[in-house]
Design a protein around this motif. Structure first.
Motif, PDB file in Angstrom:
ATOM      1  N   LEU A   1       0.924  -1.057   0.205  1.00 30.42           N
ATOM      2  CA  LEU A   1       0.051  -0.093   0.056  1.00 30.42           C
ATOM      3  C   LEU A   1       0.916   1.101  -0.206  1.00 30.42           C
ATOM      4  CD1 LEU A   1      -2.746   1.408   0.143  1.00 30.42           C
ATOM      5  CD2 LEU A   1      -2.736   0.952   2.586  1.00 30.42           C
ATOM      6  N   ALA A   2       2.021   1.221   0.744  1.00 22.06           N
ATOM      7  CA  ALA A   2       2.971   2.458   0.945  1.00 22.06           C
ATOM      8  C   ALA A   2       3.392   2.591  -0.526  1.00 22.06           C
ATOM      9  CB  ALA A   2       3.884   2.199   1.698  1.00 22.06           C
ATOM     10  N   PHE A   3       3.849   1.584  -1.178  1.00 18.09           N
ATOM     11  CA  PHE A   3       4.426   1.561  -2.723  1.00 18.09           C
ATOM     12  C   PHE A   3       3.384   2.058  -3.565  1.00 18.09           C
ATOM     13  CE2 PHE A   3       5.096  -0.409  -6.731  1.00 18.09           C
ATOM     14  CZ  PHE A   3       6.643   0.039  -6.974  1.00 18.09           C
ATOM     15  N   ALA A   4       2.231   1.873  -3.362  1.00 18.09           N
ATOM     16  CA  ALA A   4       1.211   2.054  -4.279  1.00 18.09           C
ATOM     17  C   ALA A   4       1.078   3.639  -4.290  1.00 18.09           C
ATOM     18  CB  ALA A   4      -0.275   1.526  -3.985  1.00 18.09           C
ATOM     19  N   PHE A   5       1.055   4.450  -2.776  1.00 19.40           N
ATOM     20  CA  PHE A   5       0.632   5.797  -2.680  1.00 19.40           C
ATOM     21  C   PHE A   5       1.995   6.416  -3.165  1.00 19.40           C
ATOM     22  CE2 PHE A   5      -2.616   4.888   0.512  1.00 19.40           C
ATOM     23  CZ  PHE A   5      -3.332   6.043   0.265  1.00 19.40           C
ATOM     24  N   ALA A   6       3.360   5.745  -2.944  1.00 18.72           N
ATOM     25  CA  ALA A   6       4.583   6.435  -3.288  1.00 18.72           C
ATOM     26  C   ALA A   6       4.553   6.609  -4.949  1.00 18.72           C
ATOM     27  CB  ALA A   6       5.605   5.629  -2.817  1.00 18.72           C
ATOM     28  N   LYS A   7       4.099   5.449  -5.662  1.00 20.92           N
ATOM     29  CA  LYS A   7       4.051   5.402  -7.104  1.00 20.92           C
ATOM     30  C   LYS A   7       3.157   6.457  -7.555  1.00 20.92           C
ATOM     31  CE  LYS A   7       3.793   2.141 -11.004  1.00 20.92           C
ATOM     32  NZ  LYS A   7       3.544   0.492 -11.196  1.00 20.92           N
ATOM     33  N   ALA A   8       2.100   6.835  -6.867  1.00 18.57           N
ATOM     34  CA  ALA A   8       1.108   7.816  -7.183  1.00 18.57           C
ATOM     35  C   ALA A   8       1.596   9.211  -6.942  1.00 18.57           C
ATOM     36  CB  ALA A   8      -0.221   7.559  -6.737  1.00 18.57           C
ATOM     37  N   GLY A   9       2.582   9.333  -6.388  1.00 14.14           N
ATOM     38  CA  GLY A   9       3.307  10.511  -6.191  1.00 14.14           C
ATOM     39  C   GLY A   9       3.458  11.216  -5.016  1.00 14.14           C
TER      40      GLY A   9
ATOM     41  N   ALA B   1     -20.032   0.028   4.238  1.00 11.97           N
ATOM     42  CA  ALA B   1     -18.983   0.922   4.467  1.00 11.97           C
ATOM     43  C   ALA B   1     -17.928   0.499   5.089  1.00 11.97           C
ATOM     44  CB  ALA B   1     -19.356   2.130   5.082  1.00 11.97           C
ATOM     45  N   LEU B   2     -18.086  -0.707   5.931  1.00 10.53           N
ATOM     46  CA  LEU B   2     -16.929  -1.102   6.820  1.00 10.53           C
ATOM     47  C   LEU B   2     -16.103  -2.173   6.028  1.00 10.53           C
ATOM     48  CD1 LEU B   2     -18.258  -0.954  10.502  1.00 10.53           C
ATOM     49  CD2 LEU B   2     -16.434   0.147   9.374  1.00 10.53           C
ATOM     50  N   VAL B   3     -16.178  -2.759   5.012  1.00  8.83           N
ATOM     51  CA  VAL B   3     -15.493  -3.381   4.081  1.00  8.83           C
ATOM     52  C   VAL B   3     -14.794  -2.946   3.002  1.00  8.83           C
ATOM     53  CG1 VAL B   3     -15.475  -5.991   3.279  1.00  8.83           C
ATOM     54  CG2 VAL B   3     -16.986  -5.362   5.105  1.00  8.83           C
ATOM     55  N   MET B   4     -13.839  -2.960   2.639  1.00 13.18           N
ATOM     56  CA  MET B   4     -13.074  -2.339   1.492  1.00 13.18           C
ATOM     57  C   MET B   4     -13.774  -3.376   0.221  1.00 13.18           C
ATOM     58  SD  MET B   4     -11.559  -0.135   3.118  1.00 13.18           S
ATOM     59  CE  MET B   4     -10.584   0.683   2.004  1.00 13.18           C
ATOM     60  N   LEU B   5     -13.760  -2.455  -0.574  1.00 11.03           N
ATOM     61  CA  LEU B   5     -14.370  -2.987  -1.973  1.00 11.03           C
ATOM     62  C   LEU B   5     -13.174  -4.217  -2.312  1.00 11.03           C
ATOM     63  CD1 LEU B   5     -15.933  -0.248  -3.808  1.00 11.03           C
ATOM     64  CD2 LEU B   5     -16.977  -2.001  -2.594  1.00 11.03           C
TER      65      LEU B   5
ATOM     66  N   GLY C   1      -6.250   0.202  -6.409  1.00  8.40           N
ATOM     67  CA  GLY C   1      -7.589   0.428  -6.167  1.00  8.40           C
ATOM     68  C   GLY C   1      -7.817   0.587  -4.791  1.00  8.40           C
ATOM     69  N   LEU C   2      -7.215   0.149  -3.910  1.00  9.96           N
ATOM     70  CA  LEU C   2      -7.128   0.149  -2.340  1.00  9.96           C
ATOM     71  C   LEU C   2      -6.793   1.670  -2.039  1.00  9.96           C
ATOM     72  CD1 LEU C   2      -7.711  -0.959   0.266  1.00  9.96           C
ATOM     73  CD2 LEU C   2      -5.126  -1.761   0.477  1.00  9.96           C
ATOM     74  N   ARG C   3      -5.665   2.068  -2.642  1.00 10.48           N
ATOM     75  CA  ARG C   3      -5.449   3.351  -2.594  1.00 10.48           C
ATOM     76  C   ARG C   3      -6.492   4.358  -2.977  1.00 10.48           C
ATOM     77  NH1 ARG C   3      -3.879   7.477  -5.964  1.00 10.48           N
ATOM     78  NH2 ARG C   3      -3.849   5.903  -7.845  1.00 10.48           N
ATOM     79  N   LEU C   4      -7.049   4.260  -3.792  1.00  7.33           N
ATOM     80  CA  LEU C   4      -8.125   5.260  -4.381  1.00  7.33           C
ATOM     81  C   LEU C   4      -9.116   5.203  -3.472  1.00  7.33           C
ATOM     82  CD1 LEU C   4      -8.145   4.535  -8.363  1.00  7.33           C
ATOM     83  CD2 LEU C   4      -7.413   6.471  -7.212  1.00  7.33           C
ATOM     84  N   GLU C   5      -9.352   3.895  -2.984  1.00  5.21           N
ATOM     85  CA  GLU C   5     -10.504   3.837  -1.805  1.00  5.21           C
ATOM     86  C   GLU C   5     -10.171   4.799  -0.635  1.00  5.21           C
ATOM     87  OE1 GLU C   5     -12.926   0.145  -1.014  1.00  5.21           O
ATOM     88  OE2 GLU C   5     -11.337  -0.901  -1.932  1.00  5.21           O
ATOM     89  N   ILE C   6      -9.052   4.420  -0.277  1.00  4.53           N
ATOM     90  CA  ILE C   6      -8.783   5.167   1.085  1.00  4.53           C
ATOM     91  C   ILE C   6      -8.564   6.667   1.005  1.00  4.53           C
ATOM     92  CG2 ILE C   6      -6.802   5.450   2.560  1.00  4.53           C
ATOM     93  CD1 ILE C   6      -5.964   2.593   2.201  1.00  4.53           C
ATOM     94  N   GLU C   7      -8.102   6.984  -0.586  1.00 10.52           N
ATOM     95  CA  GLU C   7      -8.079   8.522  -0.627  1.00 10.52           C
ATOM     96  C   GLU C   7      -9.471   9.046  -0.717  1.00 10.52           C
ATOM     97  OE1 GLU C   7      -4.247   9.218  -3.263  1.00 10.52           O
ATOM     98  OE2 GLU C   7      -6.084   8.921  -4.085  1.00 10.52           O
ATOM     99  N   SER C   8     -10.436   8.330  -1.109  1.00  7.53           N
ATOM    100  CA  SER C   8     -11.838   8.707  -1.148  1.00  7.53           C
ATOM    101  C   SER C   8     -12.478   8.860   0.171  1.00  7.53           C
ATOM    102  CB  SER C   8     -12.671   7.799  -2.084  1.00  7.53           C
ATOM    103  OG  SER C   8     -14.004   8.121  -1.692  1.00  7.53           O
ATOM    104  N   LYS C   9     -12.032   7.949   1.172  1.00  5.95           N
ATOM    105  CA  LYS C   9     -12.710   7.904   2.597  1.00  5.95           C
ATOM    106  C   LYS C   9     -12.120   8.986   3.327  1.00  5.95           C
ATOM    107  CE  LYS C   9     -14.193   3.274   2.965  1.00  5.95           C
ATOM    108  NZ  LYS C   9     -14.482   2.063   3.943  1.00  5.95           N
ATOM    109  N   LEU C  10     -10.738   9.125   2.776  1.00  8.48           N
ATOM    110  CA  LEU C  10     -10.166  10.395   3.969  1.00  8.48           C
ATOM    111  C   LEU C  10     -10.266  11.839   3.343  1.00  8.48           C
ATOM    112  CD1 LEU C  10      -7.050   8.422   5.112  1.00  8.48           C
ATOM    113  CD2 LEU C  10      -8.981   8.860   6.301  1.00  8.48           C
ATOM    114  N   GLY C  11     -10.862  11.838   2.218  1.00  8.83           N
ATOM    115  CA  GLY C  11     -11.044  13.007   1.322  1.00  8.83           C
ATOM    116  C   GLY C  11      -9.520  13.616   1.015  1.00  8.83           C
ATOM    117  N   LEU C  12      -8.540  12.857   0.646  1.00  7.71           N
ATOM    118  CA  LEU C  12      -7.224  13.175   0.018  1.00  7.71           C
ATOM    119  C   LEU C  12      -7.327  13.623  -1.239  1.00  7.71           C
ATOM    120  CD1 LEU C  12      -5.188  10.542   1.670  1.00  7.71           C
ATOM    121  CD2 LEU C  12      -5.590  12.701   2.734  1.00  7.71           C
ATOM    122  N   SER C  13      -7.304  14.835  -1.481  1.00  7.19           N
ATOM    123  CA  SER C  13      -7.250  15.400  -2.979  1.00  7.19           C
ATOM    124  C   SER C  13      -6.086  15.388  -3.717  1.00  7.19           C
ATOM    125  CB  SER C  13      -7.871  16.773  -3.007  1.00  7.19           C
ATOM    126  OG  SER C  13      -6.915  17.639  -2.411  1.00  7.19           O
TER     127      SER C  13
END
Length: 259
Positions: free
Chosen positions: A22-30, A205-209, A243-255
Motif C-alpha cells: 500500500l505504501a508503494f502504491a501511494f508512493a508510485k502515485a506521487g 462501508a466497513l468492508v473495503m471493496l 484500487g485500495l489506495r483510491l478507496e482510502i483517498e476517497s474515504k479520507l478526502g485526500l485530493s
C-alpha cells in the motif's frame, strides 16, 4: 499529512504485506510516503532490507530523546518511498496498556514526519490493541484492518472493530477505514464463503471493496526485498493495491492537489 495504522486482532493476516504494498502504491502515485515498522518483530525491515536488525529505528526514537527522525530514515530506490525500521529500542516496554509518555513520543514522531514534508505515514503495527499499537492508534488519523478470509478469523472482526471504536474516546479523529479481506481464494469454497459472510455481517462501508488474493508472488517479492509491484507478472496485484489506495483517498478526502 495523514497517518494510517495497519492493525489486526491476530497475526498472520498479511499486515506487513499490505503495509509495504500500500505504501508503494501511494508512493508510485506521487505521494511522499514514510513506512514505519512499529512491530517489534521487525517484519517490514526484514522484508525490504536484510540489514534492518542492525539499524536504529522507531523504538529507538521512542526510548531516546536525542534520536532524530532523519537519522532513522532508510531511503529506497523510489524517491517518494522511505522507511523506518523497528530498530533496537532496548529497555522499552512493549506490552501493557496505554502509556501516555510513549504516546507523546509517537505524536512527536508524527509531527517530525510532517515537518520533513511527508504526505503519508503508514505504520505496520503489532497484533492486538494493546501496548505500542494502542499508543500509535491514539495518535493516528486512520486504521485499516486486514483480515484473512478464513472462517475462524472472521469471527474476531466485530470485536476488533469495537475495540477501535472504543479507542475513539481517546482519539476522536481516528477514522476506521474498514476491513480489508486478504489471502482470499475465490476458487476455494471455504475462503469465498468466509469473505462473503463478512460482507453480509458488516455494514457495506466497513468492508473495503478491494480484496487481496493469496499469491506466490508475495513470497517472491519478500525474498527479493521489494514490493510485489516491481515484479513482472504482478499487474493484477498492483491494480488491487492501486484500487485500495483510491478507496482510502476517497474515504479520507485526500485530493490530488495534496499529492
Amino acid at each position: 499529512m495523514t497517518s494510517i495504522v495497519i492493525s489486526s486482532q491476530k497475526g498472520g493476516v498479511g499486515k506487513t504485506t499490505v503495509s509495504i504494498n500500500l505504501a508503494f502504491a501511494f508512493a508510485k502515485a506521487g505521494r511522499k510516503v514514510l513506512l514505519v515498522d512499529a512491530d517489534p518483530q521487525g517484519s517490514v525491515g526484514l522484508s525490504l532490507t536484510r540489514q534492518s536488525r542492525k539499524l536504529l529505528g522507531f523504538f529507538d526514537y521512542l526510548s531516546e530523546d536525542g534520536c532524530s527522525l532523519q537519522s532513522l530514515v532508510v531511503p529506497t530506490r523510489m524517491e517518494t518511498f522511505s522507511m523506518v525500521p523497528s530498530g533496537q529500542g532496548e529497555g522499552y516496554e512493549l506490552g501493557g496498556g496505554y502509556n501516555e509518555s510513549v504516546a507523546e513520543r509517537v505524536q512527536c514522531f508524527i509531527d517530525d514526519a510532517e515537518s520533513d514534508g511527508y504526505d503519508l505515514v503508514i505504520f505496520d503495527s503489532a497484533a492486538g490493541l494493546f501496548g505500542i499499537t494502542r499508543d500509535v492508534l491514539v495518535c493516528a488519523d486512520a486504521a485499516l484492518v486486514p483480515q484473512q478470509a478464513e472462517p475462524l478469523g472472521i469471527r474476531s472482526v466485530p470485536k476488533m472493530l469495537q475495540g477501535l471504536t472504543d479507542l475513539r474516546a481517546m482519539n476522536p479523529k481516528l477514522k476506521i477505514l474498514g476491513v480489508l479481506l486478504t489471502m482470499v481464494q475465490r476458487e476455494l469454497a471455504e475462503s469465498a464463503e468466509a469473505a462473503d459472510s463478512l460482507r453480509e455481517l458488516l455494514p457495506e462501508a466497513l468492508v473495503m471493496l478491494e480484496e487481496i488474493g493469496r499469491n506466490d508472488l508475495f513470497l517472491k517479492a519478500s525474498g527479493k526485498g521489494v514490493p510485489v509491484g516491481v515484479l513482472q507478472g504482478a499487474e493484477a496485484l498492483s491494480n488491487n493495491f492501486n484500487g485500495l489506495r483510491l478507496e482510502i483517498e476517497s474515504k479520507l478526502g485526500l485530493s490530488r492537489d495534496n499529492a
